[in-house]
Scaffold this motif. Structure first.
Motif, mmCIF file in Angstrom:
data_model
loop_
_atom_site.group_PDB
_atom_site.id
_atom_site.type_symbol
_atom_site.label_atom_id
_atom_site.label_comp_id
_atom_site.label_asym_id
_atom_site.label_seq_id
_atom_site.Cartn_x
_atom_site.Cartn_y
_atom_site.Cartn_z
ATOM 1 N N MET A 1 6.933 39.486 4.365
ATOM 2 C CA MET A 1 7.034 39.810 5.789
ATOM 3 C C MET A 1 7.243 41.311 5.939
ATOM 4 O O MET A 1 8.082 41.887 5.262
ATOM 5 N N TYR A 109 15.119 46.143 9.908
ATOM 6 C CA TYR A 109 14.527 45.370 10.989
ATOM 7 C C TYR A 109 13.420 44.478 10.452
ATOM 8 O O TYR A 109 12.566 44.931 9.692
ATOM 9 N N ARG A 110 13.439 43.227 10.849
ATOM 10 C CA ARG A 110 12.375 42.299 10.488
ATOM 11 C C ARG A 110 11.985 41.504 11.727
ATOM 12 O O ARG A 110 12.696 41.498 12.736
ATOM 13 N N ARG A 111 10.854 40.827 11.626
ATOM 14 C CA ARG A 111 10.377 40.046 12.772
ATOM 15 C C ARG A 111 11.371 38.950 13.137
ATOM 16 O O ARG A 111 11.981 38.336 12.273
ATOM 17 N N GLU A 115 7.125 36.996 18.801
ATOM 18 C CA GLU A 115 6.453 38.280 18.585
ATOM 19 C C GLU A 115 7.131 39.430 19.318
ATOM 20 O O GLU A 115 6.916 40.587 18.972
ATOM 21 N N ASP A 116 7.934 39.135 20.349
ATOM 22 C CA ASP A 116 8.552 40.217 21.109
ATOM 23 C C ASP A 116 10.008 40.452 20.710
ATOM 24 O O ASP A 116 10.742 41.147 21.413
ATOM 25 N N THR A 117 10.439 39.878 19.600
ATOM 26 C CA THR A 117 11.809 40.116 19.135
ATOM 27 C C THR A 117 11.810 40.557 17.673
ATOM 28 O O THR A 117 10.889 40.246 16.916
ATOM 29 N N VAL A 118 12.844 41.297 17.333
ATOM 30 C CA VAL A 118 13.090 41.661 15.947
ATOM 31 C C VAL A 118 14.538 41.331 15.642
ATOM 32 O O VAL A 118 15.361 41.171 16.545
ATOM 33 N N ARG A 203 12.197 43.925 21.207
ATOM 34 C CA ARG A 203 11.655 45.196 20.732
ATOM 35 C C ARG A 203 10.960 45.947 21.851
ATOM 36 O O ARG A 203 10.537 45.371 22.858
ATOM 37 N N LEU A 209 4.835 46.607 15.689
ATOM 38 C CA LEU A 209 5.283 46.199 14.365
ATOM 39 C C LEU A 209 4.093 46.259 13.411
ATOM 40 O O LEU A 209 2.947 46.097 13.821
ATOM 41 N N ARG A 212 1.121 41.701 9.584
ATOM 42 C CA ARG A 212 1.598 40.817 8.518
ATOM 43 C C ARG A 212 0.757 40.998 7.271
ATOM 44 O O ARG A 212 -0.453 41.164 7.334
#
Length: 216
Positions: A1, A109-111, A115-118, A203, A209, A212
């Motif tokens: 990831m 920071y990671r997913r 899709e709109d949060t980390v 985010r 980001l 992947r």
């Protein structure tokens, strides 16, 4: 990831932990492909090199450039799987040469789950995370020596199908950098989750980001 990290800029952590001066200006967040600061044992293979300490700070591309590469833009070398790096074509040369490094980060920071949060990961005690990595020096066709690094990962304890960067215990950092090659894998262990703070945040949509990575 794919991940990103917030590099440590407080000079006290470099001076107290490694006897090093403040590194040059760093970006607020380092993304794959960007320049980052890493700590290693001093290189002794450079002309006129004098090993006067146990550590040195270096700057390099986050995305390890293998020795065999013909181009510095190598994709998908930001992370090295701890279970297989010793035999993977991209990473086995740095592994067998003992080219280990540490990246100090105030947060990683990671997913998130959407899709709109980390997820922001940091140490509960406020100290920097010590991210375990491998570094390499690559000779470009024009003769320039380009340094680069990758971060080591393991399957996540809480979700084995996912990957997590290896956080080194504070007491292990010196040994990690100086141990014999055959002891390298002993330091690649999951970090205690109760010593971490994980916070989901929305985010900034203007900051993309990284894509992947393909499986494998």
């Amino acid at each position: 990831m794919p991940i990103q990290y917030e590099p440590t800029r407080d000079p006290r952590h470099f001076l107290a932990g490694f006897g090093l001066s403040v590194p040059e200006e760093q970006a607020p967040v380092v993304r794959p492909g960007a320049q980052g600061t890493f700590i290693r044992r001093p290189r002794g293979d450079r002309e006129g090199a004098a090993m006067t300490g146990r550590f040195e700070a270096a700057r390099g591309r986050w995305g390890l450039i293998p020795l065999f590469s013909q181009d510095r833009e190598v994709p998908y070398t930001f992370e090295a799987r701890g279970e297989t790096a010793a035999s993977e074509r991209n990473f086995y040369q740095p592994w067998k040469r003992g080219h280990r490094c540490v990246v100090l980060a105030d947060a990683l920071y990671r997913r998130g789950d959407t899709e709109d949060t980390v997820v922001r990961v940091s140490r509960a005690d406020g100290e920097p995370l010590a991210l375990a990595g491998l570094w390499n020096g690559w000779r470009a066709p024009d003769g320039e020596c380009v340094e680069s690094f990758a971060l080591l990962t393991l399957p996540a304890v809480e979700a084995p199908a996912q990957r997590r960067v290896v956080f080194l215990r504070e007491a292990w950092v010196d040994d990690w950098l100086h141990c014999p090659v055959e002891e390298t894998a002993a330091y690649l262990r999951p970090y205690a989750l109760d010593k971490l703070v994980r916070r989901a945040i929305v985010r900034d949509p203007s900051i993309p980001l990284p894509k992947r990575q393909p499986p494998g």
